[in-house]
Scaffold this active site. Structure first.
Site, PDB file in Angstrom:
ATOM      1  N   SER A  39     -45.774  -1.148 -47.855  1.00 25.47           N
ATOM      2  CA  SER A  39     -46.430   0.155 -48.390  1.00 25.47           C
ATOM      3  C   SER A  39     -45.415   0.635 -49.548  1.00 25.47           C
ATOM      4  O   SER A  39     -46.164   1.356 -50.572  1.00 25.47           O
ATOM      5  CB  SER A  39     -46.556   1.273 -47.524  1.00 25.47           C
ATOM      6  N   GLY A  76     -47.686  -1.190 -43.711  1.00 19.46           N
ATOM      7  CA  GLY A  76     -47.245  -1.536 -42.289  1.00 19.46           C
ATOM      8  C   GLY A  76     -46.681  -2.992 -42.213  1.00 19.46           C
ATOM      9  O   GLY A  76     -46.391  -3.171 -41.036  1.00 19.46           O
ATOM     10  N   ASN A 104     -39.941  -2.106 -42.636  1.00 19.52           N
ATOM     11  CA  ASN A 104     -40.302  -1.796 -41.319  1.00 19.52           C
ATOM     12  C   ASN A 104     -39.890  -2.412 -40.273  1.00 19.52           C
ATOM     13  O   ASN A 104     -39.891  -1.814 -39.040  1.00 19.52           O
ATOM     14  CB  ASN A 104     -41.947  -2.108 -41.330  1.00 19.52           C
ATOM     15  N   ASP A 187     -43.264  12.518 -45.814  1.00 19.15           N
ATOM     16  CA  ASP A 187     -42.845  11.791 -44.881  1.00 19.15           C
ATOM     17  C   ASP A 187     -41.594  11.389 -45.108  1.00 19.15           C
ATOM     18  O   ASP A 187     -41.054  10.842 -44.163  1.00 19.15           O
ATOM     19  CB  ASP A 187     -43.794  10.452 -44.754  1.00 19.15           C
ATOM     20  N   HIS A 190     -41.695   7.436 -48.465  1.00 18.27           N
ATOM     21  CA  HIS A 190     -42.411   6.792 -49.433  1.00 18.27           C
ATOM     22  C   HIS A 190     -42.129   7.661 -50.895  1.00 18.27           C
ATOM     23  O   HIS A 190     -42.431   9.046 -50.867  1.00 18.27           O
ATOM     24  CB  HIS A 190     -43.787   6.749 -49.247  1.00 18.27           C
TER      25      HIS A 190
END
Length: 213
Positions: A39, A76, A104, A187, A190
């Protein structure tokens, strides 16, 4: 019955042929940069043109350097997922391959050995098909959610892989961005548009060194 083309028609045909030839010539000479990641590469939460991959294309265009950028980011994505979907992206040769995966894995606590093995596998697969492709590995770090020992070991994966495979290493992709609230989306993971601009400037010197003007 036969028909003779009018002078205008001949000119139009000639013009179309020249345009097609120019387009073919450009496609044959244009080189490719492939950003292959998760991402972060995909530009999660912002316009893709404002992601570091999109900013790379803008810089190349502004410098009139004949490269196209392919954004192979998938939200993801893990290193295992990247290894399994890589073949599709290797149908055409990437002249420069930027590998941005592993974050991830770390957030999910995947075994260090597995993540490292997958990164090595991705590099091997690229080189097996395109030995001349320049490879850049984007180093990543993670917060100590999985414990400090795991976090420290995770950070060492990237210099180890870079050394074993003799590829260029960006020590930490999110340098001067990671952990800074105002440069990240709510979040905390990012980057914002401003954050991507900083990430791009981190990447550019490594990329510029590989680019053939």
């Amino acid at each position: 019955m036969s028909f003779c083309a009018s002078p205008e028609s001949k000119e139009e045909v000639q013009s179309e042929t020249q345009t097609e030839e120019a387009e073919v010539s450009e496609s044959n000479t244009q080189k490719t940069i492939l950003f292959f990641g998760n991402s972060l590469t995909a530009g999660y939460g912002i316009d893709q043109d404002d992601s570091f991959a999109g900013l790379t294309q803008k810089r190349l265009d502004s410098l009139e350097i004949n490269y196209r950028v392919i954004n192979g980011g998938l939200s993801g994505e893990t290193t295992a997922g990247g290894l399994s979907r890589l073949d599709w992206f290797l149908e055409d040769k990437p002249d420069i391959f930027i590998l941005e995966l592993g974050g991830n894995d770390g957030l999910r606590g995947i075994k260090i050995e597995e993540t490292k093995s997958n990164l090595l596998g991705i590099i091997d697969k690229v080189r097996a098909k395109y030995p001349d492709t320049e490879i850049i590995l984007a180093g990543m770090q993670i917060p100590p959610n999985m414990g400090q020992e795991y976090t420290n070991r995770f950070a060492k994966i990237y210099p180890e892989v870079a050394a074993e495979k003799d590829v260029t290493l960006i020590p930490f992709l999110l340098e001067n961005v990671g952990g800074i609230p105002e440069l990240n989306l709510p979040d905390g993971i990012h980057p914002t548009e401003e954050g991507h601009q900083i990430v791009f400037e981190t990447i550019w010197p490594y990329l510029e060194d590989k680019i053939e003007a």
